[in-house]
Design a protein around this motif. Structure first.
Motif, mmCIF file in Angstrom:
data_model
loop_
_atom_site.group_PDB
_atom_site.id
_atom_site.type_symbol
_atom_site.label_atom_id
_atom_site.label_comp_id
_atom_site.label_asym_id
_atom_site.label_seq_id
_atom_site.Cartn_x
_atom_site.Cartn_y
_atom_site.Cartn_z
ATOM 1 N N TYR A 280 0.775 -1.008 -0.114
ATOM 2 C CA TYR A 280 -0.057 0.101 0.096
ATOM 3 C C TYR A 280 0.854 1.328 0.046
ATOM 4 O O TYR A 280 0.585 2.196 -0.704
ATOM 5 C CB TYR A 280 -0.759 -0.056 1.192
ATOM 6 N N GLN A 283 2.279 1.491 -3.374
ATOM 7 C CA GLN A 283 1.312 2.193 -4.460
ATOM 8 C C GLN A 283 0.779 3.541 -4.169
ATOM 9 O O GLN A 283 1.199 4.421 -5.003
ATOM 10 C CB GLN A 283 0.047 1.491 -4.040
ATOM 11 N N GLN A 284 0.760 4.083 -3.054
ATOM 12 C CA GLN A 284 0.626 5.437 -2.863
ATOM 13 C C GLN A 284 1.804 6.449 -2.974
ATOM 14 O O GLN A 284 1.404 7.445 -3.811
ATOM 15 C CB GLN A 284 0.135 5.561 -1.333
ATOM 16 N N GLU A 286 4.014 5.619 -5.429
ATOM 17 C CA GLU A 286 3.816 5.712 -6.709
ATOM 18 C C GLU A 286 2.985 6.688 -7.577
ATOM 19 O O GLU A 286 3.169 7.157 -8.455
ATOM 20 C CB GLU A 286 3.832 4.091 -7.315
ATOM 21 N N ASN A 287 1.744 6.552 -6.809
ATOM 22 C CA ASN A 287 0.699 7.528 -7.399
ATOM 23 C C ASN A 287 1.178 8.851 -7.511
ATOM 24 O O ASN A 287 0.768 9.825 -8.355
ATOM 25 C CB ASN A 287 -0.535 7.211 -6.954
ATOM 26 N N THR A 288 1.622 9.421 -6.009
ATOM 27 C CA THR A 288 2.158 10.494 -5.602
ATOM 28 C C THR A 288 3.162 10.997 -6.665
ATOM 29 O O THR A 288 3.104 12.297 -7.130
ATOM 30 C CB THR A 288 2.635 10.754 -4.194
ATOM 31 N N LYS A 290 4.088 9.955 -9.681
ATOM 32 C CA LYS A 290 3.439 10.150 -10.973
ATOM 33 C C LYS A 290 2.980 11.338 -11.258
ATOM 34 O O LYS A 290 3.218 12.290 -12.110
ATOM 35 C CB LYS A 290 2.483 8.872 -11.272
ATOM 36 N N GLY A 291 1.775 11.963 -10.228
ATOM 37 C CA GLY A 291 1.680 13.355 -10.032
ATOM 38 C C GLY A 291 2.567 14.430 -10.172
ATOM 39 O O GLY A 291 2.304 15.445 -10.693
ATOM 40 N N SER A 295 9.836 9.772 -10.127
ATOM 41 C CA SER A 295 9.726 8.153 -10.072
ATOM 42 C C SER A 295 10.194 7.586 -8.740
ATOM 43 O O SER A 295 10.847 8.246 -7.759
ATOM 44 C CB SER A 295 10.836 7.448 -11.222
#
Ligand code: KG4
Ligand code: ZN
Length: 347
Positions: A280, A283-284, A286-288, A290-291, A295
């Motif tokens: 988790y 994942q969180q 990676e999302n952050t 990406k935004g 990387s």
């Protein structure tokens, strides 16, 4: 250069052979977790004695796996700290004995530098500079990394480490040691938004962490649940609490990572240490990232927790640059990462 790495700082005996040209040749790990489970945590004296039992058989195992004789090894690296003093002493004395017997240089490596550099063993390693989030059982640190040994501490936990908070909260829910993976496992059955736990120290500026309050919040939530249910904590309530706890820790780490990246202007984030195995969290982040157009880098699961490969790798970088220890059996149970000298001349 070919380096034998030895890790014995806590409850894992880790051995590995890293070659600067060919990469990781072999690694072997023995986890003492089953031995410590009945005590609910690591018993230092038992840990030291078990390292004594396992270290030489595992050394032979990696030497065989890598098809190496003593003369094929150029140097030895061992974890010199931070960690449990007795456990560290076992690795240090074995490393120094091999160094004398084989007439090869030896170097004491910083355990957290091992974690920090573990993602370098992956197929797409991060380039310097980057921000590193080190999250283990003993440390929670945000560091700006310009190169090996060029570390600026941006923030760290003022009390419990993130992994320690996972372990202590898991214990309150009668989950076995170490609790992190168990909380993550049962959180998958949790009901979203059943509870909201605080995100400590996120509403004020700065990059330090505090996780000890979350532990108290977990205890109070468990007690309230039990009080409302004839003293029983149901499986569902336990999963709901695990989910809310994990979300609070991860959210707190994500907020601080974002802040650290903005403050430093870096676009690369390395996460390492046992808690970086948490799906988790990955994942969180990676999302952050990406935004933010950046990387995230992390080690494969088995190199997130303690292992010999990260010590062989970190040792190899420093030994290749001409750094080695004298013949003393020396360990440093407490050792600030920022005390390390820079490496300017890597192969
Ligand atoms: O890096 P590590 O093996 O040892 C230290 O240097 O401390 O980290 C162990 C810590 C433990 O607190 C463990 O509960 C936590 O890492 N951990 C996790 C997960 N896997 C290990 N925490 C959360 N989620 C996980 N999947
Ligand atoms: Zn560790």
């Amino acid at each position: 250069m070919r380096v034998l790495g030895i890790e014995t700082s806590c409850d894992e005996t880790g051995l590995a052979i890293y070659d600067s040209e060919q990469g990781l040749l072999a690694h072997a790990l023995y986890s003492q977790i089953d031995m410590h489970i009945p005590y609910g945590g690591v018993v230092p004296e038992l840990a030291s004695r078990d390292h004594v039992r396992k270290l030489l058989p595992l050394t032979k195992e990696v030497m065989t796996k890598a098809n190496c004789q003593a003369e094929d090894i150029d140097a030895i690296a061992y974890t010199a700290g931070p960690g449990l003093i007795g456990a560290l002493m076992v690795g240090a004395s074995t490393a120094q004995a091999l160094s004398l017997a084989w007439d090869k240089p030896c170097l004491g490596v910083h355990h957290m530098e091992g974690h920090l550099l573990a993602p370098m063993l992956e197929e797409t390693p991060p380039e310097f500079p980057f921000v590193a989030l080190l999250v283990s059982g003993g440390h929670t640190q945000l560091i700006e990394v310009q190169g090996i040994g060029q570390y600026q501490m941006l923030g760290e936990s003022i009390d419990d480490a993130a992994g320690e908070a996972f372990d202590k909260s898991a214990k309150m829910m009668d989950l076995p040691y170490p609790g992190g993976p168990h909380i993550a496992r049962i959180a998958a059955q949790g009901t979203p938004d059943k509870y909201t736990f605080p995100r400590p120290m996120t509403n004020r500026p700065g990059l330090d962490f505090s996780f000890s309050g979350l532990k108290t919040f977990t205890l109070n939530t468990i007690e309230a649940e039990k009080g409302a249910n004839d003293g029983v904590l149901t499986e569902q309530a336990r999963a709901d609490i695990a989910l809310a706890f994990q979300e609070a820790v991860v959210d707190t780490l994500v907020i601080k990572c974002k802040r650290a990246l903005k403050q430093t202007g870096q676009k690369r984030l390395v996460i390492a240490g046992g808690v970086s195995a948490n799906q988790y969290l990955r994942q969180q982040l990676e999302n952050t990232l990406k935004g933010m157009g950046g990387s995230v880098y992390y080690p494969r699961n088995e190199f997130c927790t303690d292992n010999g490969a990260m010590i062989a790798y970190a040792g190899c970088q420093r030994l290749s640059a001409g750094q080695f220890s004298d013949k003393q059996i020396k360990v440093q149970p407490r050792w600030p990462l920022t005390d390390l000298p820079p490496v300017t001349d890597t192969e």
